[in-house]
Scaffold this motif. Structure first.
Motif, short mmCIF file in Angstrom:
data_model
loop_
_atom_site.label_atom_id
_atom_site.label_comp_id
_atom_site.label_asym_id
_atom_site.label_seq_id
_atom_site.Cartn_x
_atom_site.Cartn_y
_atom_site.Cartn_z
N ASN A 43 94.54 70.10 67.20
CA ASN A 43 94.66 69.81 68.24
C ASN A 43 95.94 70.18 69.58
O ASN A 43 97.45 70.25 69.10
CB ASN A 43 95.27 68.19 67.51
N LYS A 44 95.88 69.58 71.01
CA LYS A 44 96.68 70.15 71.69
C LYS A 44 97.35 70.82 71.88
O LYS A 44 97.75 71.93 73.00
CB LYS A 44 97.85 69.02 71.90
N ALA A 45 96.36 72.49 71.02
CA ALA A 45 96.58 73.75 71.57
C ALA A 45 95.65 74.06 73.01
O ALA A 45 95.29 73.38 73.02
CB ALA A 45 96.66 74.93 70.15
N ASP A 124 101.46 68.99 63.01
CA ASP A 124 101.84 67.82 62.87
C ASP A 124 100.77 66.68 63.57
O ASP A 124 100.87 65.76 63.35
CB ASP A 124 103.62 67.86 63.13
N ALA A 125 100.54 67.33 65.28
CA ALA A 125 99.47 66.41 65.46
C ALA A 125 98.25 66.35 64.48
O ALA A 125 97.37 65.92 65.67
CB ALA A 125 99.75 67.15 66.99
N THR A 126 97.76 67.56 64.09
CA THR A 126 96.38 67.55 63.88
C THR A 126 95.83 66.47 62.03
O THR A 126 97.67 66.72 61.03
CB THR A 126 96.15 69.19 63.44
N MET A 132 93.34 72.82 59.50
CA MET A 132 94.88 72.84 58.79
C MET A 132 94.84 74.34 57.36
O MET A 132 95.13 75.81 58.20
CB MET A 132 95.52 71.78 58.86
N LEU A 133 93.67 74.80 56.81
CA LEU A 133 93.49 74.84 55.92
C LEU A 133 92.93 76.65 56.56
O LEU A 133 93.14 77.29 56.09
CB LEU A 133 92.80 74.80 54.71
#
Length: 255
Positions: A43-45, A124-126, A132-133
């Motif tokens: 997220n947010k990337a 942290d935002a995800t 994430m894995l």
């Protein structure tokens, strides 16, 4: 004293020419490879949801950088235990296998850690544990043990046989060396594999590439992370090794 000095010099040479180039090259491979995964998945990337083409191209460029840098440091640019094992079969020289594989595993873990550090705020935002894995390691699009294993075998066979052919390796070589000139065609080979065969399993085609970052994921204090999917973890290790062994035997039969 002279013998001790000679042994020290020999161990230093082995470290500088065998362990260190493979460690640095593999660390860069995973820094950039896991980095593009993070850019697309977290997220947010800025690259969030940019798609499979970006991932495949990013991994190809990661291979290019890793191979080029390792070669510039005097290494053989295997960056992959499956390639190292295949090369040992081809040359009947197993002396570098433990050093290379250790360097590749530690390099992969280091690169994965650095990629996480670079994207820590985005982790942290995800909240999606699977996403994430997936930054760190592979998972099948459709879980099926036989099919997933075959995909990794076929993909790694194509990688190793193609890399051996690109390098122009002969039976009397001391070993495959994917030098700077070979970095571009090897990167293109990885790009082709990602675009063509990456869909079913995410094309690990490298035990260190998957297992090293999977261990890193397990160890890191990542917010909202899921388990590291150890039940699947053997497939990206066993499949590439089988594919590499088969590729080495076929290549050897033709040379």
């Amino acid at each position: 004293m002279k013998d001790h000095l000679n042994n020290y010099q020999l161990s230093t040479i082995n470290f500088m020419t065998a362990f260190l180039p493979e460690f640095i090259g593999t660390a860069l491979l995973l820094l950039l490879g896991n980095g593009v995964n993070a850019n697309v998945s977290l997220n947010k990337a800025y690259g969030n949801s940019s798609g499979w083409i970006v991932i495949a191209f990013g991994w190809a460029m990661a291979v290019f950088v890793g191979v080029y840098v390792c070669a510039s440091l005097g290494g053989n640019s295997h960056l992959n235990p499956a390639v190292t094992i295949a090369d040992a079969i081809k040359t009947n020289d197993w002396s570098k296998v433990p050093v290379y594989c250790a360097a590749q595993m530690l390099g992969a873990m280091t690169g994965a850690f650095l990629a996480w550090l670079s994207y820590r705020s985005h982790f942290d935002a995800t909240t999606d544990g699977n996403a994430m894995l997936g930054v760190f390691c592979n998972a099948p699009a459709i879980p099926n043990t036989f099919n997933n294993l075959m995909t990794e075998i076929i993909g790694t066979f194509a990688l190793v046989f193609g890399a051996f052919s690109i390098s122009g390796a002969k039976m009397n070589d001391i070993g495959i060396s994917l030098g700077a000139i070979d970095a571009v065609p090897v990167a293109l080979l990885v790009l082709a594999l990602g675009l063509s065969l990456g869909g079913p399993t995410g094309y690990a085609i490298n035990p260190a590439r998957d297992l090293g970052p999977r261990i890193t994921h397990f160890l890191l204090p990542i917010k909202n992370k899921r388990d590291s999917n150890w039940g699947y973890s053997w497939i990206p290790v066993v499949g590439p090794v089988i594919g590499a062994v088969l590729a080495a035997l076929v290549f050897k039969a033709f040379h």
